[in-house]
Enzyme design. Structure first.
Site, short mmCIF file in Angstrom:
data_model
loop_
_atom_site.label_atom_id
_atom_site.label_comp_id
_atom_site.label_asym_id
_atom_site.label_seq_id
_atom_site.Cartn_x
_atom_site.Cartn_y
_atom_site.Cartn_z
N CYS A 94 20.84 41.58 -24.73
CA CYS A 94 21.50 41.23 -23.46
C CYS A 94 22.27 39.92 -23.65
CB CYS A 94 20.43 41.07 -22.37
SG CYS A 94 21.05 40.31 -20.86
N GLU A 116 0.85 -1.19 0.00
CA GLU A 116 0.00 0.00 0.00
C GLU A 116 0.89 1.24 0.00
OE1 GLU A 116 -2.14 -0.49 3.64
OE2 GLU A 116 -3.13 -2.32 2.97
N LYS A 144 10.61 2.93 2.51
CA LYS A 144 10.56 4.35 2.15
C LYS A 144 11.02 4.64 0.72
CE LYS A 144 9.32 6.42 6.07
NZ LYS A 144 9.93 7.61 6.58
N CYS A 146 23.26 42.93 -18.03
CA CYS A 146 23.60 43.99 -19.00
C CYS A 146 23.25 45.39 -18.50
CB CYS A 146 22.92 43.72 -20.34
SG CYS A 146 21.15 44.07 -20.32
N LYS A 175 2.30 4.55 1.57
CA LYS A 175 2.36 5.13 2.90
C LYS A 175 2.07 6.62 2.73
CE LYS A 175 5.01 5.20 7.12
NZ LYS A 175 5.02 6.64 7.38
#
Ligand code: IVH
Length: 671
Positions: free
Chosen positions: A433, A115, A315, A413, A117
């Site tokens: 620029c 399942e 985990k 710039c 977590k």
């Protein structure tokens, strides 16, 4: 032999730290560190206590679950304690858990239920004679808070169950706030000037533990039931899986992503497949829970302390960490956007990856999250995307933090910075620029653009610096500068040949990719396809009037203005002419948008899609001439039904609207 006094001191230190973080997390709903960092502290303490059992005390944080309940709600004694779970952080640890369990119950064939977590708040719901009588938090596992009134506001919690249910039973599950609801809630709080929740878990806990249930009721909370606590008067089914099926039949919401497996290899595969897809989930999950399916085996395996031997939390790799935001810097995007980003010092390690900088998106976002220079911040790394700053940890503020303001002049710039009305981004007003030119060049040669291999970040920088290339058109005249190219650093005969060849080949790039490669503001890949189809050539697109652009169904004023503005600029005009002269002038078969495969079809999507986000699906539909709407009407051609569809499904059924599965939609989209 290590100095025992030192070890004892270390253990005491860890306990104090963990107790402090427990309090922040469980009582104040305002953590100061990420879950992953907390896990590490706990792991370290557990390991020391295992090695030096003489220092283990009953009040160690490893010996209890959560924190004491807040008296204000009234206390509920749990007839059976709510356990917590041990963690596995790697495949080895999962296998170690499995090996240990299988040795304890020899000769038994294991099945596993896997399942998600979910990162929320554990609750226990008691039903007596068919009615919900008590809803409680886990508290310390033995005694929780009575939050019945608040839980009654969550619509997925049944207030009554069918007659055939046991006369007295308790189910347990996770209350959570879906990601979308969490973001909306934080946005509202920002607008009201309230502190933001650090993550959906805290938001869920904060919502459920409101003293005023009317506030809870306004939050879009949800629940998945994940186990039967106990049942009196009726024997439950013999396995966890069947128990979940049974609870479903009583009206409880059970996660449809749960799976039953016969081998530990399959468990590993399930875990891996969700590591890759966790972003697509509508809720935050930090791992999977693996449970032995047979309840008899569960009983035989029993628990050590608060942790059952029959289940484990496996985990996912960490995605969040915390660090010090030393500075906010600005990078310039190809369309001139000023993109603020955080410099973290020292660098933060998240799930084994070192993060030095993290995105801050835009000024509104920084304001909304109240991120300040000098804050301790939570940073998050998700999938392939650039790490981002989630938000500050307010509790760590010293008062020395500084509020960030956007500069008035481009940091590269020096040109004036402008903010067009209605836009969130600030722009450098100078199209020449150097930073913009560099970004535009990189975008032009990138995979989605002209795909010119061999010119990467460093090569573009060198070409610009040496003045060999001033704009993207100059690439096609580089062959005349062969000698100069050969003199550049790391440019041998072979790499020069490769680059020139790749440039030559890119002349055949189809029109949509060229349009995209030009880097016109607001024109992504999908829009480039639509424009190519409508205009058929750069010439026609270049001369398009705003009205004609607006006549294309998916083109609004923002896009039309951007296109007209782009081609009106003298410099862009020159670039296009030079591109054409060099032979970069692809044509596409023109077609009215009505000839696009999905023309005239109207789509509505319900539920969650697995392969792409709803936004992406809608963009694809539009690119192929279809329209995407949010409500079912008689005009709807198809309802696309994803996982956990909403009320639109019933609506469509009532109207007799045709339905498509996600796979069928993919087929229609030619994917
Ligand atoms: S089973 C003995 N299943 O994780 C089994 N827990 O550390 C105990 N959680 O307090 C729980 N999703 O808040 C279980 N599918 C799931 C879960 C889940 C989230 C949480 C729950 C529990 C904590 C265990």
């Amino acid at each position: 032999m290590k100095d025992l006094a030192q070890i004892k001191e270390k253990i005491d230190q860890l306990r104090t730290t963990i107790n402090h973080h427990n309090y922040r997390y469980y009582v104040l709903d305002s953590p100061e560190i990420s879950d992953a960092e907390y896990d590490l502290l706990m792991q370290e303490l557990k390991q020391l206590e295992e090695e030096y059992p003489q220092f283990l005390t009953p009040d160690s944080p490893t010996q209890r679950v959560g924190a004491a309940p807040v008296e204000a709600f009234g206390v509920v004694e749990h007839p059976r304690p709510l356990l917590s779970l041990g963690n596995a952080f790697s495949q080895e640890e999962l296998l170690a858990w499995y090996t240990r369990a299988s040795k304890l119950v020899a000769d038994q064939q294991f099945k596993f239920v896997c399942e998600h977590k979910i990162d929320g708040l554990a609750v226990a719901l008691t039903y007596v004679n068919g009615r919900l009588t008590t809803g409680a938090t886990r508290g310390d596992g033995f005694r929780g808070e009575n939050i019945t009134q608040n839980l009654r506001t969550i619509r997925s919690i049944p207030l009554s169950v069918p007659k055939e249910a046991p006369p007295r039973f308790e189910v347990r599950g996770e209350v959570f706030l879906p990601k979308a609801g969490f973001e909306k809630l934080n946005q509202e709080r920002a607008e009201e000037g309230l502190p933001l929740f650090a993550n959906p878990r805290n938001a869920a806990a904060g919502s459920v533990r409101q003293l005023d249930p009317r506030i809870t009721a306004k939050r879009p909370l949800d629940i998945y039931i994940y186990m039967l606590g106990y049942a009196e008067g009726k024997a439950p089914p013999p396995t966890h899986w069947e128990t979940m099926e049974y609870l479903k039949s009583l009206g409880f919401k059970v996660n449809p992503n749960n799976s039953l497996f016969a081998t530990i290899d399959q468990v590993e595969q399930y875990h891996q497949s969700w590591v890759e897809r966790r972003e697509s989930l509508p809720y935050e999950a930090d791992g999977i829970v693996v449970k032995v399916d047979s309840l008899e085996l569960q009983r035989q395996l029993g628990s050590i302390g608060h942790e059952p031997r029959w289940a484990i939390a496996y985990k996912f790799p960490a995605v969040q960490g915390t660090g010090y935001l030393k500075e906010i810097k600005i990078s310039i995007g190809r369309t001139g956007t000023l993109n603020p980003y955080a410099v973290l010092e020292p660098p933060v390690s998240v799930g084994g990856v070192t993060i030095r900088t993290a995105a801050l998106h835009n000024e509104d976002d920084i304001r909304r999250k109240d991120i300040r220079i000098g804050d301790t911040v939570i940073v998050q790394r998700a999938g392939e995307v650039i790490p981002e700053v989630v938000g500050p940890i307010i509790g760590k503020r010293t008062g020395q933090e500084k509020i960030f303001t956007m500069p008035s002049y481009c940091p590269v710039c020096g040109a004036e910075v402008i903010k067009p009305e209605g836009e969130v981004m600030y722009y450098c007003s100078n199209a020449a620029c150097p930073a913009q030119v560099h970004e535009r060049l990189e975008h032009f040669v990138s995979r989605g653009g002209m795909d010119i291999r061999g010119i990467g970040e460093s090569q573009s920088a060198v070409l610009l610096k040496e003045g060999l290339v001033k704009n993207v058109a100059d690439l096609y005249y580089l062959k005349e500068k062969r000698e100069q190219l050969l003199k550049l650093e790391r440019m041998a005969e072979k790499s020069v040949n490769n680059i020139l060849e790749a440039i030559e080949k890119s002349k055949e790039t189809p029109l949509p990719r060229l349009i995209f490669a030009l880097g016109i503001r607001h024109i992504g890949e999908e829009m480039a396809e639509i424009l190519a189809k409508h205009f058929g050539s750069i010439d026609r697109l270049q001369n398009a009037h705003k009205d004609e652009l607006l006549s294309i169904p998916t083109v609004g004023p923002k896009i039309a203005d951007s296109i007209v503005g782009f081609f009106k600029a003298e410099e862009n005009h020159r670039i296009i002419e030079r591109l054409k002269k060099a032979g970069v002038n692809p044509k596409a078969k023109r077609g009215k948008l009505e000839e696009l495969p999905l023309a005239g079809m109207e789509f509505v999507i319900t539920g969650r899609l697995e392969t792409f986000s709803r936004q992406e699906a809608e963009a694809r539909i539009k690119a192929l001439g279809g329209t995407a709407k949010s409500d079912i009407t008689k005009k709807t051609t198809y309802l696309v039904v994803g996982a956990e569809p909403g009320s639109k499904l019933a609506h469509a059924q009532a109207l007799g609207t045709k339905q498509l599965t996600e796979a069928e939609l993919l087929q229609l989209l030619g994917k």
